[in-house]
Each structure stands twice: as structure tokens, then as C-alpha cells.
Scaffold this motif. Structure first.
Motif, PDB file in Angstrom:
ATOM      1  N   VAL A   1     -81.315  16.884  39.717  1.00  0.00           N
ATOM      2  CA  VAL A   1     -80.401  15.897  40.282  1.00  0.00           C
ATOM      3  C   VAL A   1     -79.076  15.978  39.549  1.00  0.00           C
ATOM      4  O   VAL A   1     -79.035  16.038  38.324  1.00  0.00           O
ATOM      5  N   ASN A   2     -77.984  15.985  40.302  1.00  0.00           N
ATOM      6  CA  ASN A   2     -76.651  15.990  39.702  1.00  0.00           C
ATOM      7  C   ASN A   2     -75.853  14.817  40.257  1.00  0.00           C
ATOM      8  O   ASN A   2     -75.304  14.889  41.351  1.00  0.00           O
ATOM      9  N   LEU A   3     -75.803  13.737  39.489  1.00  0.00           N
ATOM     10  CA  LEU A   3     -75.023  12.572  39.896  1.00  0.00           C
ATOM     11  C   LEU A   3     -73.680  12.526  39.186  1.00  0.00           C
ATOM     12  O   LEU A   3     -72.912  11.583  39.374  1.00  0.00           O
TER      13      LEU A   3
ATOM     14  N   THR B   1     -77.252  17.839  43.980  1.00  0.00           N
ATOM     15  CA  THR B   1     -78.351  18.586  43.377  1.00  0.00           C
ATOM     16  C   THR B   1     -77.769  19.580  42.375  1.00  0.00           C
ATOM     17  O   THR B   1     -76.596  19.951  42.454  1.00  0.00           O
ATOM     18  N   ALA B   2     -78.585  19.976  41.448  1.00  0.00           N
ATOM     19  CA  ALA B   2     -78.164  20.922  40.414  1.00  0.00           C
ATOM     20  C   ALA B   2     -79.315  21.863  40.122  1.00  0.00           C
ATOM     21  O   ALA B   2     -80.482  21.523  40.336  1.00  0.00           O
TER      22      ALA B   2
ATOM     23  N   GLY C   1     -76.538  29.049  41.259  1.00  0.00           N
ATOM     24  CA  GLY C   1     -77.633  28.407  40.547  1.00  0.00           C
ATOM     25  C   GLY C   1     -79.015  28.690  41.092  1.00  0.00           C
ATOM     26  O   GLY C   1     -80.011  28.293  40.484  1.00  0.00           O
ATOM     27  N   ARG C   2     -79.119  29.399  42.230  1.00  0.00           N
ATOM     28  CA  ARG C   2     -80.424  29.723  42.814  1.00  0.00           C
ATOM     29  C   ARG C   2     -80.779  31.176  42.499  1.00  0.00           C
ATOM     30  O   ARG C   2     -79.928  32.065  42.570  1.00  0.00           O
ATOM     31  N   LEU C   3     -82.031  31.418  42.162  1.00  0.00           N
ATOM     32  CA  LEU C   3     -82.492  32.758  41.796  1.00  0.00           C
ATOM     33  C   LEU C   3     -82.459  33.679  43.013  1.00  0.00           C
ATOM     34  O   LEU C   3     -83.025  33.352  44.067  1.00  0.00           O
ATOM     35  N   LYS C   4     -81.833  34.825  42.864  1.00  0.00           N
ATOM     36  CA  LYS C   4     -81.744  35.781  43.964  1.00  0.00           C
ATOM     37  C   LYS C   4     -83.045  36.590  44.050  1.00  0.00           C
ATOM     38  O   LYS C   4     -83.582  37.036  43.037  1.00  0.00           O
TER      39      LYS C   4
END
Length: 688
Positions: free
Chosen positions: A114-116, A266-267, A282-285
Motif C-alpha cells: 500500500v502506498n498512501l 499501490t507500491a 516495480g513489477r517483476l518481469k
């Protein structure tokens, strides 16, 4: 085939689906499957809004992993890192020690975080909405606001208690806004002192329509039906900041709301951020079959992975149905690989979208068919009831939903004890943190920004600023120690971030921590103002002008990007004791002293020589120093310097213009007082 160790990191939709399918494909003799999850249950996300709205009990969306994954080892331990080349997983064990697990294959399915923090104050004042604990906390908050409003005699304050702002018009935002609204309406009969028009749910979305994933006609239906049910929809507006007083939008509109729910932001999971693997935002390729790029025995699925869907060659969206399908196909691909057979690229034709919008209404888009209203709501409940992974949970959900149709919603709320908590808070410039006469409930420590203490010195006069505090300072202790209401108001001078310690926690900490108690007592003693000790000197300073004693800086300010070596040279050439530091806009950002240089010398002694030249002034300066403006009172400045034992203080032109106008020396203020006292004595001698 030798027995394989397969580690799955994450117990969400993707991890559970993968573990279940693997166990069906491989016996316990063929594979040792280990699932790591920081919680011992899987959260069925679509039902969280139902928990917040009191449609179902809190434990219902949480399926125990040991129930969902029979014959799979479940470990409630935190994975810290994965050394991919060594096939080793590092985790923090129950006793706090780091341990390792050697694996043959690892499947990363830890989801996202979570990224607030993208919106100022949202992390401090908004309720996140991703876990069961979040839903339970929100439900307790709704109950508490109803109870407070029921006995509040001030109509403005009562409306504040009953206003609920939801940020984000996606699935989660729409569902939770609808459920909160339903709960408020269902509770009206139990609170006769609350008028129906006093409660309000506000749904704020930055786009032109809600639910961007569904068709335009269903978006229009959602907006129209929710507004008919009493939800206020605000579109095409971004949230500028969230404070204890509510939500401020990008156009300046402010909604006073005691409860704010953040469903956006989101983070990447911290664990994924630390991984040395290729990523995209930030997402794994991954490869088409969901193996990590460059690795044959490491897989990534779910929200943490960027998996192309060969159905349309687009990245898979971070939704539950995609995570579940990825988990199942990942298991099939891994099994095929172990059998020496080819793997398949991920392929999934979306089944559709379902979203409940409150009032026994929903929107649905399934296999090209668009549905809305009650029939869509019935399908929504039926589909999600069937998708719950545990039979016992299916029964519990069915019973709760049946109960809710026949009886009123549960308004039981767990009381939140604010006196024993520590939390962060954000206040925008000009807003009051507390006002004179308010009860003393908290102790405040400033992390960033400045606050000003406003006090009415004499009856009938306008309040004036009598003190100012900055980063590292604290306030609010005197009323707590003396157990009385606040005798002054405190207002945010700039945007300010605070750590707030409840009254009960403050009392415990003061009792146990002798240094804290001593520091508080010293502060109380120092804050006996000059007005009481030196009334004549105070009167002189009060009626003087600060501009008369401002001196130009003894040397030009340093740039933040100036190197440590250059700064040492500047100190030597100009024989200075300190330098002000400015940013690229020439605004004051720090102060560098000889003491800072000495501390840095001790630090760099242990550093490699090539690293020493990279140290810059911004890395070693005192950041966010206490400053005053050219229009501040000399009395205020003197009291601030006296309390902090400061010899000098930088002066800027204005709160919004932090260019340096000069600096103040304590000796100059003292000399100002002495000159005026001497002038008065000389005048008196001439008269006599």
C-alpha cells in the motif's frame, strides 16, 4: 524423480491457487511444498467491504491457509530476500533470527503493498483498505462516529462526525462507499437524535467516470444509482491533501470529514524492491510461461509480476481472477518442466467484471453481457460465494448474508482507545492543531514544519503569536502534566508533520523513561516566559521592530550540492563559524556549523577514499533549521532563542518566500533592550 522442494512466497489468490494445483499434480513423496505468508490466512478481497459495512462477520473473508492448502507446509514467517543464483531463500524465523531454505523452485506471489504517501497526509489520516484488519478498523470507526454524533450538541461538529470521504472510484472505492452508506441508513432507527440528512458519504475520483474497467453504460448506471441512494459523487478531482479535518481537493474545495478511506495507491512489495531481478515499474518481469527473466527455476505471479497475457498480448491487470489463473497455470508449467515437457505461455480470456454498488444493486459484465441492478447484485453474491476456497467459509458467508436480509445490520463497535496510541498526523498551514479550551488529550512532537502558539494576553485583545516550534520540538505537555484544558491555541505555521502520543501513553513513557520526564520538566521550566520574569524587557522587545537588529550574513550561503571538501575550504577562507545552506531556488534549506564538519570528519575516516569526494553539504547539514521572518516580533525571537539556547537564528523574508534576509544574534537583541533602558534613564535624569 528426486523429491523437490518448492517454495511459494505469498498466501494470496495466486499463491494459494498455485499451491493447491501443485499438490494435486504432485504427491507428498514427489514434492515438499512450503508456503511463506506473514498472515496465516488468505484474504478474499471482494468481501472486505461487506465486513466494513457489517454485512458479514470479520473472520469470514479470511480462509486459514492450513485449511485451504492441505498437505502443504505453511509458515507464518517473513521472507527477507531470495538469492536467486544460489537457490536460497532467506526468512526471519519466529525467534527473530534469520534462517535460510534451499529450494529447487521458488514461486514469488507476494502481491503488492500500500502506498498512501503519494498524497500529503493520506498515510496519517486515511484508513487503508486492503486487509481484514483494515476493514475491522473502519467498521469500528463508523460505529464510534455514530456514537459521538448521537450525543453531540453542536450541529456543525455532528455533521463532521457523520461525513465519510472515500478516495478512489475503482472497485474497492465504489464497494466500500456503497457499504458505508448502507450501514448508515440501516442504523438510522437506532439513533433518533441523528437526522438522515446529517450523514453523508462522499466518493472522490480523479477520472470522468467511476469504474474505468467496465463499459460506459454501466459506469453511468453506477453513478446514477449511487447518487439516488445518497452518495455524493465527485469526479475529475484529485485529492490535494488529507488532514485531521478532512479532504482538500485540487480545486481548493474542502470537505470536513472525520473519516477518510484511501483505496488508491499501490507500491511494490518491499521484498520485491530488494530483489536483484529485472523489473518494470516495480513489477517483476517474466518470460511468457511466468518464469523470471534469466532464470529457469524462479517464477513470479500475481500483482507483483508483469505477466503478458497471450490472449491479447497485454500485461495482466492486478485483479483476483488473473492472479488465480496465473497460479494454476504456473503450477501446471512447473509440473510440465519437471516432466521434461514444454511449458505454455500464460493465456486467459477474462470472464468479466462484477461490482456491488450498495442498496442491493451491482453492475456486471460477463461474456459480453451487461447487467445492472438487483439481478447483477444476486449474481455478484452467487459468483463470489462459489469462489470462496473453503466449504466452511462458504456456509458462514451464506448464513451471514441470509441473516442480513432478515434482520438489521450489527451496529456493535469496538471502542478505539486513543489515549494509549502513537500515530502520525499532517496539518496544512493555517489549520489549528488544537484551540484554547480544548481538553488535553495528546502530546505532540514535530517531525517537519513549524507551529505557532497563539495566546490572548488580555481579555478583548486579538490572539498573538507568543511562541514558535520547529522540527525536533515538542508541545502540549503542560496541560497534560497539570491536567487542565489548553490555555492557548496551536496553529500550523507551515505544512507540518507530527507524531502524536496519547495521554495514557505519554504518562507511561514519562514515568518509565527518566530522560523524557526530565526533558519535559526542563521545557516547562524554560517556558516560563520573559513576560513574567522580565516584564520591562519584554515590553521593549514587544514594541520593537525586528528589522532594526537584522544583520547581513557574515558570508555567502553554501549550495546544497557543494562538496564537503569545498565547504571545509570556505570555512577556512572566511573564518566563519557557520554557513546557511540554500537550495536551487535560493531558499533556506539548512545550516552547516563547525560541529557538523567535525562529526563528518569522524564519519569519513572509515570510508573508502573514492567515496569521500561524493559527500555533499546536503548530506551533513542540519536540515529544516528554525527560522523567523522579518515581520516576527523581537520578543518572540528572543524567547525562542532563550528556550533553545541559540546564539543566532536565520531570518527569511516570508513564510512563502524563504530567501535569506539575514540573521539575528542574541547579543543584538540584548543590546537593543539595554539601549532603550539607558535612553529612558537618561531622559529621566534630564527631567529631574
Amino acid at each position: 524423480m528426486a523429491k523437490k522442494t518448492i517454495a511459494i512466497v505469498g498466501g494470496g489468490f495466486a499463491g494459494v491457487a498455485c499451491g493447491r494445483r501443485l499438490r494435486r499434480l504432485m504427491s507428498t513423496e514427489e514434492a515438499h511444498i512450503v508456503v511463506f505468508s506473514e498472515e496465516n490466512y488468505m484474504v478474499f478481497q471482494p468481501l472486505l467491504a461487506e465486513v466494513a459495512g457489517s454485512s458479514i462477520q470479520a473472520e469470514v473473508p479470511a480462509t486459514p491457509l492450513r485449511v485451504a492448502l492441505p498437505d502443504v507446509e505453511c509458515r507464518r514467517e517473513k521472507v527477507i530476500d531470495i538469492h536467486l543464483p544460489e537457490n536460497t531463500l532467506v526468512f526471519e524465523s519466529f525467534d527473530g533470527l534469520k534462517r535460510t531454505l534451499k529450494y529447487d523452485h521458488v514461486i514469488i506471489a507476494c502481491g503488492s503493498g500500500v502506498n498512501l504517501s503519494a498524497v500529503p497526509g493520506m498515510a496519517d489520516h486515511a484508513f487503508p483498505f486492503r486487509t481484514v484488519a483494515d476493514a475491522v478498523a473502519l467498521r469500528a470507526q463508523i460505529s464510534q462516529q455514530l456514537e459521538q454524533a448521537a450525543v453531540c450538541e453542536d450541529p456543525v461538529r455532528r455533521e463532521f462526525f457523520l461525513t465519510f470521504a472515500v478516495i478512489g472510484g475503482g472497485f474497492s472505492g465504489v464497494e466500500v462507499a456503497g457499504e458505508i452508506n448502507d450501514l448508515l441508513q440501516a442504523s438510522e432507527k437506532y439513533y433518533p437524535t441523528i437526522k438522515p440528512e446529517e450523514s453523508q458519504v462522499i466518493l472522490i475520483h480523479s477520472r470522468e467516470q467511476l469504474l474505468p474497467e467496465v463499459s460506459s453504460t454501466l459506469r453511468d448506471f453506477t453513478k446514477k444509482k449511487m447518487e439516488q441512494n445518497g452518495v455524493k459523487i465527485v469526479l475529475k478531482q484529485r485529492v490535494k491533501m488529507v488532514t485531521a479535518d478532512g479532504v482538500t481537493l485540487s480545486d481548493g474545495t474542502h470537505f470536513h470529514a472525520a473519516t477518510v478511506v484511501g483505496t488508491t495507491g499501490t507500491a511494490p512489495h518491499p521484498f520485491v524492491e530488494r530483489m536483484k531481478a529485472e523489473k518494470d515499474k516495480g513489477r517483476l518481469k517474466t518470460q511468457p510461461d511466468m518464469r523470471l527473466l534469466g532464470y529457469e527455476n524462479a517464477w513470479a505471479i500475481g500483482d507483483c509480476a508483469l505477466v503478458l497475457n497471450s490472449f491479447d498480448n497485454e500485461p495482466s491487470p492486478p485483479t483476483g481472477q488473473f492472479a488465480e489463473r496465473q497460479g494454476k497455470q504456473c503450477a501446471a508449467n512447473l509440473f510440465a518442466l519437471l516432466q521434461g515437457k514444454p511449458t505454455k505461455p500464460f493465456y486467459f480470456k477474462p470472464l468479466g467484471m462484477l461490482c456491488a454498488i450498495g442498496g442491493h444493486n451491482a453492475v456486471a459484465e460477463m461474456m459480453g453481457v451487461k447487467l445492472s441492478g438487483f439481478i447483477a447484485w444476486f449474481i455478484w453474491r452467487t459468483v463470489y460465494l462459489l469462489k470462496i476456497p473453503s466449504f466452511s467459509r462458504k456456509v458462514k458467508v451464506a448464513l451471514d448474508w441470509t441473516w442480513e436480509l432478515m434482520f438489521s445490520r450489527d451496529i456493535t463497535g469496538v471502542k478505539i482507545d486513543h489515549a494509549n496510541r502513537v500515530h502520525d498526523a499532517y496539518f496544512e498551514a493555517g489549520s489549528f492543531i488544537f484551540k484554547k479550551g480544548d481538553p488535553a488529550t495528546d502530546f505532540y512532537v514535530i517531525e517537519k514544519g513549524e507551529v505557532e502558539v497563539m495566546r490572548q494576553i488580555e481579555d478583548g485583545q486579538e490572539p498573538e503569536m507568543v511562541a514558535m516550534f520547529g522540527p525536533g520540538d515538542f508541545f502540549g505537555e503542560m496541560a497534560l502534566v497539570e491536567d487542565r484544558p489548553r490555555n492557548a491555541s496551536v496553529r500550523a505555521r507551515t505544512d507540518v508533520e507530527l507524531t502524536i502520543i496519547g495521554k495514557g501513553m505519554f504518562a507511561k513513557m514519562s514515568k518509565i523513561l527518566a530522560p523524557l520526564s526530565q526533558q519535559v520538566n526542563n521545557a516547562i521550566r524554560k517556558r516560563t516566559t520573559m513576560r513574567q520574569k522580565l516584564p520591562r524587557s519584554s515590553d521593549i522587545l514587544k514594541h520593537s521592530v525586528l528589522k532594526d537588529v537584522i544583520e547581513p550574513l557574515p558570508s555567502q550561503p553554501l549550495s546544497e550540492n557543494c562538496t564537503f571538501t569545498s565547504a571545509v575550504g570556505q570555512f577556512e577562507r572566511e573564518k566563519a563559524d557557520f554557513f546557511c545552506v540554500v537550495d536551487e531556488k535560493a531558499n533556506l534549506s539548512g545550516v552547516l556549523t563547525r560541529t557538523d564538519l567535525l562529526s563528518t570528519l569522524e564519519m569519513i575516516a572509515a570510508m573508502p577514499e573514492e567515496e569521500r569526494g561524493k559527500i555533499k553539504v546536503k548530506d551533513i547539514m542540519t536540515q529544516n533549521p528554525i527560522w523567523v521572518t522579518v515581520d516576527d516580533s523581537p520578543l518572540l525571537v528572543t524567547e525562542m532563542m532563550r528556550e533553545r539556547s541559540m546564539k543566532r537564528m536565520p531570518v527569511v523574508y516570508d513564510i512563502n518566500d524563504r530567501r535569506i534576509a539575514g540573521y539575528i544574534r542574541l547579543e543584538s537583541l540584548m543590546a537593543l533592550v539595554m539601549r532603550k533602558i539607558q535612553a529612558e534613564r537618561d531622559a529621566l535624569r534630564e527631567v529631574n
